[in-house]
Write a protein that holds these residues in place. Structure first.
Motif: not given
Length: 504
Positions: A246-247, A422-433
């Motif tokens: 999400t982030l 809403a679904k991917n709120i628990e997926v970690g952020p991808d700092l490289t992007r």
């Protein structure tokens, strides 16, 4: 011919030298018309015929309006001119969409032998047609108003359409509709504003500071910001956003908002700078739109030439806000829906227009389109600052969600993106992007910050607060920014890419 290409640089230099040579001082307008035709025909010569047809329509109808005594006949010529402009725009921009609707409604499965249907389905989209068509309509309507005895012309205005010979009128109108700096993506110029400028220009009268600042700012926004951001905002395209957190998606959407501003504002500044080098003034097209406290204010700051055109040639003729509240809301919805469709022949653009139309209507209903005023004070007004900040963030969020319909032209994909948030709120952020997006967006944030509402002159403010943009510190920092922008242009330009608004 892209503004960012070496070919374009050579093209402008040759045109500039010929334009200011003393031997050609009597044919400056003709030189720019020829140069504009070459510019438009460079990649797809056949489409030049369409531009010439558009010029012919507007020359004929507006000239007839100029030289017809009977008011009813003038109105008929004006109706013919507007209808012809809309017919050309409708055929080439919306022919495929309407044909698809027709075949789907009647359950027709076109075969290769259905020549007419196949032709309509595969008509090319001429670059810039939306812009020069709107300018053509502006010409027809402005000429009618100047000729109409019931329309009050300001005392200082000369009826500059009437006294031209047919040849000069043809030349000036060709120039007005084809001037290459703003031909393919604006700013949209009104005939009343442009025709009085058509005159002999002199090299010594060039406003070099305006040219330099506009070109450097424009190329920096396009090449150093937008062209770099596009390589990262690519990841919010379908289906890539579905696997991201999400982030990450929110930061990428934030980056796309920065990209579309940098891309289009960059083009507009380049156009303004190029026009100024030839002695012509184009209207401002952006006024720090991302510090808007209401959607209405956003549309006074974003793509100003389009919103102004829609106001004068559609909203006001429909009745504007001079009638009942319900009629005002209906007018807003009509104008914004058509403004959305102006951007492209896809239902997602209509939805985008409806989205903004509903926002404007609700805002007007609740009275949020007006900014409350506060009394002058000798202390910093934190409540006012916090209120403004909340409103700015809310409007920016609203606008950014709307940009999804530009990045994801399939409406179902835009809806799916929101579901994914809403679904991917628990997926970690991808700092490289995320990190590159934030870095390349930072100049746009810095660009807007000094114009934050409480720090500028658009509201009463504490006596001790000096407007930032008028302070010596800000002027010094602004002067220093241009060498920095030039360095970034040379060292960190992204890969060349067409301007986003070329597709409209």
């Amino acid at each position: 011919m892209l503004f960012t290409s070496f070919t374009f640089l050579v093209f402008v230099l040759i045109t500039f030298i010929l334009y200011y040579l003393p031997i050609f001082k009597g044919i400056q307008v003709l030189i720019l018309v020829i140069a504009s035709f070459i510019f438009y025909a460079w990649s797809f010569p056949a489409l030049l015929l369409l531009l010439i047809v558009s010029i012919g329509i507007n020359v004929l109808t507006s000239f007839k309006i100029c030289h017809t005594e009977n008011r009813q006949v003038r109105i008929l010529w004006a109706i013919l001119g507007v209808a012809a402009n809309l017919a050309v725009l409708g055929l080439f921009k919306y022919g495929a969409l309407l044909t698809n609707l027709f075949t789907n409604f009647f359950n027709i499965n076109p075969t290769p032998e259905d020549a007419l249907i196949q032709t309509l389905l595969h008509l090319p989209l001429p670059i810039g047609i939306s812009f020069y068509t709107f300018q053509g309509i502006s010409l027809v309507v402005d000429v009618l108003r100047q000729q109409d005895s019931e329309w009050e012309v300001k005392k200082h205005q000369e009826k500059y359409f009437v006294h031209l010979t047919p040849i000069r009128y043809l030349l000036n109108t060709s120039f007005f509709l084809s001037f290459f700096p703003q031909l393919v993506a604006g700013p949209i110029v009104r005939a009343n504003d442009f025709y009085p400028q058509i005159a002999r220009k002199y090299f010594q009268d060039i406003s070099w500071e305006l040219v330099f600042r506009s070109l450097v700012s424009g190329y920096f926004l396009k090449m150093a910001i937008a062209d770099n951001l596009k390589d990262y905002t690519f990841w919010i395209a379908y289906p890539y956003y579905q696997s991201q957190g999400t982030l990450t998606n929110l930061i990428l959407l934030f980056g796309y908002s920065m990209q579309i501003f940098a891309d289009f504002a960059g083009y507009s500044l380049i156009a303004i700078g190029l026009a100024a080098s030839f002695g012509y003034t184009l209207p401002q097209n952006f006024n720090f739109p991302y510090i808007s406290r209401s959607i209405a204010e956003f549309w006074r700051r974003w793509h100003i030439s389009l919103s102004t055109w829609l106001k004068y040639y559609l909203y006001i003729p429909l009745g504007g806000n001079r009638q009942s509240k319900v009629r005002t809301y209906i007018n807003l919805m009509i104008v914004m829906t058509l403004g959305g469709l102006w951007h492209g022949a896809a239902w997602s653009y209509a939805v985008w227009g409806i989205f903004h139309g509903m926002g404007l209507a609700v805002e007007r209903l609740l009275g949020w389109d007006n900014h409350s005023q506060s009394k002058e004070s000798d202390t910093f007004q934190w409540p006012l600052f916090l209120t403004d900040t909340i409103r700015v963030v809310a409007v920016f969020t609203f606008v950014s969600l709307g940009w999804l319909l530009f990045k994801l032209p399939e409406f179902s994909q835009a809806v799916d993106f929101m579901v994914t948030l809403a679904k991917n709120i628990e997926v970690g952020p991808d700092l490289t992007r995320m990190a590159p997006v934030l870095i390349f967006s930072l100049p746009i944030v810095i660009y807007h910050l000094p114009h934050w509402p409480v720090l500028t002159n658009d509201r009463p403010k504490p006596k001790i607060i000096k407007p930032v943009e008028k302070s010596l510190f800000w002027k010094t920092m602004t002067d220093l920014s241009f060498p920095l922008m030039l360095i970034f242009l040379l060292l960190n330009s992204g890969s060349s890419n067409a301007f986003i608004y070329f597709q409209f």
